[in-house]
Each structure stands twice: as structure tokens, then as C-alpha cells.
Design an enzyme around this catalytic site. Structure first.
Site, mmCIF file in Angstrom:
data_model
loop_
_atom_site.group_PDB
_atom_site.id
_atom_site.type_symbol
_atom_site.label_atom_id
_atom_site.label_comp_id
_atom_site.label_asym_id
_atom_site.label_seq_id
_atom_site.Cartn_x
_atom_site.Cartn_y
_atom_site.Cartn_z
ATOM 1 N N GLU A 133 0.815 -1.216 0.000
ATOM 2 C CA GLU A 133 0.000 0.000 0.000
ATOM 3 C C GLU A 133 0.851 1.271 0.000
ATOM 4 O O GLU A 133 0.526 2.239 -0.689
ATOM 5 C CB GLU A 133 -0.921 0.013 1.226
ATOM 6 C CG GLU A 133 -1.860 1.200 1.245
ATOM 7 C CD GLU A 133 -2.833 1.146 2.413
ATOM 8 O OE1 GLU A 133 -3.765 1.970 2.425
ATOM 9 O OE2 GLU A 133 -2.667 0.297 3.303
ATOM 10 N N ASP A 134 1.954 1.280 0.760
ATOM 11 C CA ASP A 134 2.684 2.532 1.010
ATOM 12 C C ASP A 134 4.055 2.649 0.338
ATOM 13 O O ASP A 134 4.717 3.681 0.475
ATOM 14 C CB ASP A 134 2.878 2.721 2.529
ATOM 15 C CG ASP A 134 1.557 2.922 3.255
ATOM 16 O OD1 ASP A 134 0.595 3.333 2.589
ATOM 17 O OD2 ASP A 134 1.485 2.653 4.464
#
Length: 722
Positions: free
Chosen positions: A92-93
Site C-alpha cells: 500500500e505505502d
């Protein structure tokens, strides 16, 4: 990123080193050397991926996923789950993708990280919808692999530990979601320590003043009480030594949020809580639990209402223990918990532990089956719900409640939330049992379906061949299964009623144009369905009864194109819509005038309620005629009506003892059922009594009023009108 060396400056940061040290100390207790190397690789990989990122606290971001992994290690999860915990934010990051993780750590770790990422990527219109959808997504993720949820719970727990770095509004939002969604799931899968720590941080964030007050009160009483409990522990230990048992005995303290919730639920005060402090006894064998119970009861007298056998009847999450409340020295009331070592491990690691380790053995299998059964029941409920929000709101209160245990006539145990009624029991047995319930008995004594049942009672449901579901039942149940099933049955009944009434309404409208339903051709039907964007004729018929479309307009559209020309659009129906009382929930009788057979009536097609019947002289009718004349429906009563109809009687009586009972008797003698009674004191010795009754027709009402008026203490008796 498969060719990187994983070298990261942040790995040497003091906060990261501290987190890594904790992870190593916990995981080294049970991982082998190969697994330790795999975990170390995941830590360096994650640190490199999150190199440039920091948390709101200012520390390197990697400290968070490493701490999440440390929380997971305290639960003794497998190495794949540990690695996924370290890497749970990478997809996600960071620039890392699924393929990278699969290449470096295998498909299991990659799938777990992707599962957690999917939970985090949900976007919603509002907070309630977000919580509802998150909850549903977590259930489905749990069904696929419970480890995804355990990682998410560990992630949320660490976020709660550092919640003070968020804005006040953010703290309240996250805290509420934690109490509503995450803590109940942790409790249901048996992660009690995770649940309690989450609740403590969330409670402090949401209610800081109440938290501080309770914390202060606990500190004030804990000193003296703990000394007493130490004495009790020593006395119990001595008694066990004399009997040949050598259990592990420890003191326990009720969590601050559990204390707060109990005070609210029981509407009690802090001083009335009898299980703030307690003693836990852990023995070797199952039989030792009951031996230990006898020893404790010989030392201290038990509270007869304070014993719970969760060994014979485990909680839904598999929790097993004996609980007994005893009266100790100096008037101290405390709870004693007795369990085996295996049960104690279960209370800490829960079903999650058994799921993770895939242990063999009938006891483990039973617990897993219970957990899966609970999960499957939730997924089935979700399918039957109109929306995730409805499902979540129905289930939310149930998740956080205590449980009761009741018996079927055959002796089978049924587990239900506290305050469940006979109806909840009926739907728990089977949806069809609930839908056809017409009566019940508890311990062989007749009770209404709304009767609240208690642990240990035997409940018998009496069924009818006909569906007996009523919309009033929704206020008489507490379980999500019952509420969802009732709504589903009501919708089905309403749809069937609407189909029949819609057919009658269309027949009547077509007849006005000298046409009939049987003469309709497929071309006209298809053209009309397309105009109204309906999938079938049934949908169109139901839309008429629901007041969504006007029968005269639909009928005109259904006519062949040639026949539509020259038709007077302001037509008057040849026949009235005849009301028999068999129309069911699709015909409404409003409280403004409460029409009954014999009254002159007129109908109104309400877009929200369907056909609404009013008395012809009801003041609301005039307003409806002005605003939507096309929705007015000429109606009349059938010669023979079925069922009873609600109306309200208002009586002014002299205030004397026994008057109400006498009047109720007169009403019963006239074979009229009383639904509710209201009493309002007036000036002097006069009282106004209001009876809502169910009558066959206005002639029966007139006779009843005449009989009531003949009673000396009745000054006036009238039927309430708008």
C-alpha cells in the site's frame, strides 16, 4: 526490488532497534533457526522499503510494522504471519508489489499482505458505511485466512498505543471504530488480551474524564482489597495442598472498560460491582476443575446466582472456565475462575491459536467447528441483509453483549445474547420455526413470544401452519438473525400482497377503458415495461400497490396505440376498489381517523406506504385532494370483511376504585380485544381513559360505546376521530 541488498539507515534508529529487540526476544522462544533467518530478512526488506517514511510521532515508519510483528509474536503465530506483519504496509505505502513479495518470501506471505492491503483500501461515503463495510470485509477475509484478521488486529492495537499523536477528532473516530468493530472481533476469536488492551486505549480516548475517575476509584480500593486477596490466595493454596492438588493461583483485576460497561449495563454504581478483583485457579486436568470448585465453596460461601459453567457450555469463541462468585472475608465479594492449563492458553490465544497451529485432537476440532459455525452464520446473515450497513447495525449490539444458555425440550443447548426473547430463541432454532411461531412456554408455563428468557430455562415454541410474522416483532427481538429473518419474511409477504392488490387495481383501471388484463398483447406490455424501466409485469403490478405508479396512467399506456387516441384523461373509474381486509400489509389504516368496516372511506396512493385508507370526512383527505388528485382512489368495503380493525375509544369517567377493571370487563364481554390502555387525570374527580381496541366493524363499536355509556361512572364515551 528482488536484487536489492536491503541496506537501510533506519534499521539502526534507537526506536527501531528497541522494537526489533522485542520481536527477537518473543519470536526466539519458538522459531527454529531457518525461520529466524526468514524473519530477519523480512525486517531488513521492510526497513529498506519504508526508508524515507516516518510516523506522526516522528520515528521511522518501520518501527510500526516491526512492533506489529512483536505483538503477533506474543501470540506465537507462525513465521509467515510474522513476516506478513513486518511487511503488511509495503504494497500500500511503498513501491513493492505482490510479485516482489511472492518472489522474496513466497505466495503465503504475499497473499497475507495483499489481504491486509485490501482491507485498508476501502473508500466510503460516511463513517457508518465505512465501519459496516470494513466489518463485512473482515468477516470474508477471516473465512479465507484468519491470519489476515490477526495481522489487522495487531496493526490496530499498535495504532491505539500511539493514538495520542492523532487529532482529537481522529482519536474519537478511531476509538469508536475500535470499540465497535475490532475489539468485538478480537473477543470472538479469543484474543482476549488484544481485545482488552484495545478497549482500554479506546475508552481513554473517547471518555477521558470517565476513564480518569474510574482509574482513581480503582486505585483507592485496590490497596486494601489486594491485601485481602493475597490472604485469600494463601488460604486457597493451603487447602489445595491438603487435598493433594497443586494448581497455579493468581490474582486478576477487571479491565477498566469492562468495569465501565458493566456499570452502564447494570445501571449500578462502582461500589456495587462484585467482580472488580478475583482469583484465577489453573489446574492440570478437567476433573480437577470441579474438585477445585468444591474446595473453594468449602472455604467461602458461594452466591447462588453467581455460578457459570463455561466448561460444559463454552462461549461462542471457545472460551472455557468455571466462574463462581463467593463471599470472602471482611464482606468482600469476588469472582473465582477455575480452568485447565489448556483452557487458560485458549483464553489468551483463543480460537485463533488453534486455527493457526492446526492442532490435532477432538477438543481443538470442536473449538474450530464452533468458530467456523459462528463465522458461517454471520456470512449467511450478511447475504440475507439489504445492505452491509443494516447487517452491521443489527449485529453491533449483539457482538458486545453477554450470553445466556437455554434448553430445547429435547435438552439441546441454545446460546443467545443477554435479554433475548422467546422469538430470538425460535429464530435461533430455525427461520421457519420463528416465522410460524404463535405461542410458547418456558419451564412448562405459557408465556408471550416477547418474554425475555434466562440461562437454564427450557423453552418450547408452539408453531402454526400459517405465517405469523408481524412488523411489531422487530421491537421484540435482540438478535441479528431474528431481525434479519423477520425483515426478509415481511418483505416477501408485502411483495405477495402488493402483487395481488396491484393486479386488482390494474384490472379496475383497464375496465374503465373497456379493456381487460387478458386482452393485453406482448408488444404493449414490452413497450410499457421499457417506459417504466421495469423488468417484469410482476414488478409493474407491485409498483401500483406501492403507490409508485398511478393505475390509470399505466392502464392507458398498456392499451394498443390506436385505442389510446381520444381517451379522456380525466376519467372516473367505473367501480370502487373493494377492501376486504385480506390485503395484508400493503393497505394501511392511518391513526388520524382509523377507518373500520361500515365507515365511508376513500383511498390515497402513497409513494411511501401504498394504499392508505381514510374516512371520507377526515380533514387530511381534503388536503390530499388538493395536492395530488390523481392519487385519490375510490374505495368501498366488501360486503363480508375479514379480521379486526384498530380504533380508539375515549371515555371520561368518575375516578373510583375498580372502574378501569369493570370497563375492561365490559369491553371483553362485547368480544372486543384491548390493545392498549392509557389514563390521564383531569380536573376534580374525573379521569380520561383511552382504549385502543380491535373491532370487526363500526356497528360493533357503536354497540360497545352504548354499553359503556350505560355504566354509572362513565360520563361520556366516544370514538376518537381526526
Amino acid at each position: 526490488m528482488s536484487d536489492i541488498s536491503f541496506t537501510s539507515k533506519t534499521i539502526n534508529h534507537p526506536k527501531v532497534q528497541a522494537a526489533f529487540k522485542e520481536l527477537k526476544e518473543l519470536s526466539n522462544l519458538y522459531l527454529n533457526n531457518t525461520e529466524k533467518q526468514q524473519l530477519r530478512k523480512a525486517v531488513h526488506y521492510g526497513a529498506y522499503a519504508h526508508e524515507s517514511q516516518t510516523r506522526k510521532s516522528g520515528e521511522p515508519y518501520i518501527s510500526h510494522p516491526i512492533t506489529v510483528a512483536a505483538i503477533l509474536a506474543s501470540l506465537k503465530v507462525d513465521v509467515d504471519t510474522l513476516c506478513a506483519g513486518v511487511l503488511h504496509d509495503t504494497i500500500e505505502d511503498t513501491s513493492v508489489n505482490y510479485t516482489d513479495l511472492k518472489s522474496e518470501f513466497g505466495v503465503v506471505v504475499a497473499d497475507l499482505v495483499e489481504g491486509v492491503t485490501k482491507l485498508d483500501k476501502l473508500k466510503f461515503r460516511n463513517l457508518k458505511e465505512a465501519q459496516a463495510e470494513t466489518f463485512v470485509k473482515m468477516l470474508f477475509a477471516m473465512a479465507e485466512d484468519i491470519r489476515v484478521i490477526i495481522i489487522k488486529l495487531a496493526d490496530r492495537l499498535h495504532n491505539m498505543r500511539t493514538i495520542e499523536f492523532m487529532s482529537p477528532s481522529g482519536q474519537r473516530r478511531i476509538a469508536k471504530e475500535t470499540l465497535d468493530v475490532y475489539a468485538p472481533i478480537a473477543e470472538r476469536i479469543g484474543l482476549k488480551t488484544v481485545q482488552q488492551e484495545m478497549e482500554t486505549y479506546a475508552f481513554k480516548a473517547m471518555h477521558p474524564n470517565q476513564y480518569a475517575e474510574l482509574e482513581k476509584r480503582i486505585q483507592e480500593v485496590s490497596g486494601n482489597r489486594k491485601k485481602t486477596i493475597d490472604k485469600i490466595q494463601k488460604k486457597i493454596s493451603k487447602a489445595f495442598l491438603q487435598s493433594g492438588l497443586v494448581p497455579e493461583i493468581s490474582a486478576r483485576e477487571k479491565s477498566i472498560y469492562s468495569l465501565y460497561r458493566k456499570i452502564k449495563q447494570k445501571k449500578s454504581t462502582f461500589d456495587e460491582i462484585d467482580d472488580l478483583f478475583g482469583v484465577r485457579i489453573v489446574v492440570k486436568e478437567l476433573n480437577d476443575c470441579y474438585t477445585a470448585l468444591g474446595i473453594v465453596h468449602n472455604l467461602y460461601p458461594p452466591n447462588e446466582d453467581g455460578f457459570k459453567d463455561y466448561i460444559a457450555v463454552p462461549k461462542l469463541n471457545g472460551y472455557q472456565s468455571l466462574h463462581t462468585i463467593v463471599k470472602g472475608p471482611y464482606g468482600l465479594t469476588l469472582e473465582v475462575q477455575i480452568r485447565t492449563e489448556e483452557m487458560d492458553k485458549m483464553s489468551e490465544g483463543g480460537v485463533a491459536a488453534h486455527w493457526l497451529y492446526k492442532r490435532q485432537g477432538s477438543e481443538s476440532d470442536q473449538r474450530l467447528n464452533r468458530a467456523r459455525s459462528w463465522l458461517n452464520s454471520l456470512l449467511n446473515l450478511q447475504k440475507d441483509s439489504v445492505s452491509s450497513l443494516e447487517f452491521y447495525e443489527n449485529l453491533k449490539s449483539e457482538l458486545g453483549s453477554d450470553e445466556i444458555y437455554v434448553f430445547t425440550p429435547k435438552g439441546d443447548i441454545v446460546q443467545l445474547p443477554m435479554n433475548s426473547t422467546v422469538l430470538d430463541f425460535a429464530f435461533a432454532i430455525h427461520t421457519s420455526v420463528g416465522a410460524h411461531a404463535k405461542g410458547a412456554s418456558v419451564n412448562d408455563k405459557p408465556v408471550p413470544l416477547s418474554h425475555v428468557i434466562s440461562t437454564g430455562q427450557t423453552v418450547k415454541v408452539i408453531s402454526s401452519d400459517d405465517l405469523t410474522v408481524s412488523s411489531e416483532w422487530l421491537s421484540r427481538v435482540v438478535t441479528s438473525k431474528a431481525r434479519t429473518a423477520i425483515r426478509k419474511e415481511l418483505k416477501q409477504i408485502k411483495d405477495e400482497d402488493a402483487l395481488v392488490l396491484g393486479h386488482r387495481m390494474l384490472d379496475r383501471a383497464l375496465d374503465t377503458f373497456g379493456y381487460s388484463f387478458e386482452k393485453l398483447d406482448q408488444r404493449s406490455i414490452k413497450r410499457t415495461l421499457k417506459t417504466y424501466q421495469m423488468n417484469s409485469m410482476d414488478d409493474l403490478l407491485k409498483s401500483l400497490a406501492f403507490g409508485e405508479n398511478i393505475p390509470s396512467i399505466v392502464a392507458r399506456n398498456l392499451l394498443p396505440l390506436l385505442k389510446q387516441k381520444g381517451i379522456d384523461k380525466s376519467y372516473i373509474p367505473k367501480e370502487a376498489l373493494v377492501i376486504s381486509g385480506n390485503e395484508g400489509s400493503i393497505v394501511n389504516y392511518p391513526n388520524c381517523c382509523q377507518p373500520v368496516p361500515g365507515d365511508e372511506i376513500v383511498g390515497y396512493l402513497s409513494p411511501a406506504k401504498g394504499v392508505v385508507l381514510h374516512q371520507k370526512d377526515c380533514p387530511n383527505v381534503e388536503e390530499l385532494r388538493k395536492t395530488a388528485p390523481e392519487r385519490m382512489v375510490v374505495t368501498s368495503w366488501d360486503v363480508q370483511t375479514n379480521g379486526t380493525f384498530k380504533t380508539t375509544l375515549e371515555l371520561d369517567v368518575i375516578n373510583k376504585t375498580g372502574v378501569l377493571a369493570k370497563l375492561a370487563g365490559i369491553i371483553a364481554e362485547n368480544e372486543v380485544n384491548i390493545e392498549t390502555i392509557d389514563q390521564n387525570e383531569k380536573d376534580g374527580d374525573c379521569t380520561e381513559l383511552t382504549f385502543v381496541v380491535e373491532a370487526l366493524n363500526n356497528q360493533q363499536v357503536a354497540r360497545l360505546l352504548n354499553n359503556l355509556t350505560s355504566y354509572p361512572e362513565v360520563l361520556t364515551a366516544r370514538r376518537k376521530t381526526s
